[in-house]
Design an enzyme around this catalytic site. Structure first.
Site, short mmCIF file in Angstrom:
data_model
loop_
_atom_site.label_atom_id
_atom_site.label_comp_id
_atom_site.label_asym_id
_atom_site.label_seq_id
_atom_site.Cartn_x
_atom_site.Cartn_y
_atom_site.Cartn_z
N LEU A 86 0.84 -1.18 0.00
CA LEU A 86 0.00 0.00 0.00
C LEU A 86 0.88 1.24 0.00
O LEU A 86 1.89 1.29 0.71
CB LEU A 86 -0.91 0.02 1.23
CG LEU A 86 -1.85 -1.17 1.39
CD1 LEU A 86 -2.69 -1.01 2.65
CD2 LEU A 86 -2.75 -1.36 0.17
N ASP A 187 -6.24 -5.53 16.87
CA ASP A 187 -4.98 -4.89 17.31
C ASP A 187 -4.89 -3.52 16.65
O ASP A 187 -3.88 -3.17 16.05
CB ASP A 187 -3.79 -5.77 16.92
CG ASP A 187 -2.48 -5.31 17.57
OD1 ASP A 187 -2.53 -4.52 18.53
OD2 ASP A 187 -1.40 -5.72 17.10
#
Length: 279
Positions: A86, A187
């Site tokens: 990304l 998380d």
């Protein structure tokens, strides 16, 4: 480059160009960026079981079909996980609202049981996910009490603090209603949120199904998203007991940090226990 990685890449139609470039932030796994003829990829090298859990989590987040960007899993095996790379971008106007909306969409994917079909890991800590029908029992038996015992075994909790934590765990039914089990990232600290040209992205999950405030409490533990995020997420007023839920669901990551990094996090555990006792 190791031969098993080259073979894995080629088996999945990826042709390496150049060498692995180490990336920062890999506290648990070794993380690299690699250019291939098919585009840039991110590669992790770690224990196969942890990588299998992360790959499954990424696939579950993508399958949820939200507006959040989630990197595609391109290959996994032999202690390697290969993902779509990304590209980071500056935070754009509206990104925090899109993050809130996307997280609300994710949490709307609910199931009947709290947990996950397989165990995974939060950092390097094994995360037991055997499903339970009641969310209070899951938080107590799969999250709080195992970490309380692990911290006690390493001498990181004294008897009094341990007893206070156990009292909180055993008292959940007295105030926390049971609820459908939302799909959660598991998380979601700020380092696992990226802003990309396509919008907000989430990475490095430890997925399961549980109370949605798990993700919100993690986001506010080490900083906090802005008002636009919460306005978009709540889509109205926050629940009246949000501060109490925030404190509860911050206990698990704080205990995990205490276990992983030592006594510097004990004061955070003590403050959060005191918040819950005063509620």
């Amino acid at each position: 480059m190791q031969a098993d990685l080259v073979e894995l890449l080629e088996r999945h139609g990826l042709t390496p160009q150049g060498e692995l470039r180490p990336l920062g932030g890999g506290d648990i796994a070794a993380v690299y960026r690699l250019t291939t003829a098919q585009g840039a990829v991110v590669i992790k090298h770690d224990a196969p079981a942890r990588l299998a859990g992360e790959a499954e989590g990424l696939q579950a987040l993508r399958a949820a079909g939200t507006r959040l960007v989630v990197p595609a899993v391109l290959a996994q095996g032999e202690g390697w996980l290969v993902m779509e790379a990304l590209e980071a971008a500056s935070r754009a106007a509206g990104d925090e609202a899109r993050l809130g909306e996307g997280l609300r969409e994710l949490h709307a994917r609910t199931g009947t049981e709290h947990g996950w079909p397989r165990d995974n890991a939060c950092g390097s800590t094994p995360q037991p996910n055997a499903p339970l029908a009641d969310g209070r029992a899951f938080q107590r038996e799969r999250r709080l009490l195992p970490l309380v015992e692990a911290c006690r075994a390493r001498g990181l909790l004294d008897g009094r603090l341990r007893s206070r934590l156990e009292a909180i765990a055993h008292g959940l039914e007295g105030w926390l209603p049971d609820a459908p089990a939302s799909l959660v990232h598991g998380d979601l600290w700020s380092g696992n949120v990226l802003f990309t040209p396509q919008g907000p992205a989430i990475i490095d999950p430890a997925v399961y199904r549980h109370y949605p405030e798990v993700d919100l409490a993690m986001l506010t533990l080490f900083g906090s998203p802005g008002e636009a995020f919460f306005e978009a997420y709540w889509n109205g007023a926050a629940p009246a007991d949000w501060p109490r839920r925030e404190a509860l669901f911050q206990l698990y990551p704080l205990l995990n940090h205490l276990l992983l990094f030592g006594g510097a996090y004990r004061s955070g555990v003590e403050r959060t226990v005191a918040r819950l006792e005063a509620a």
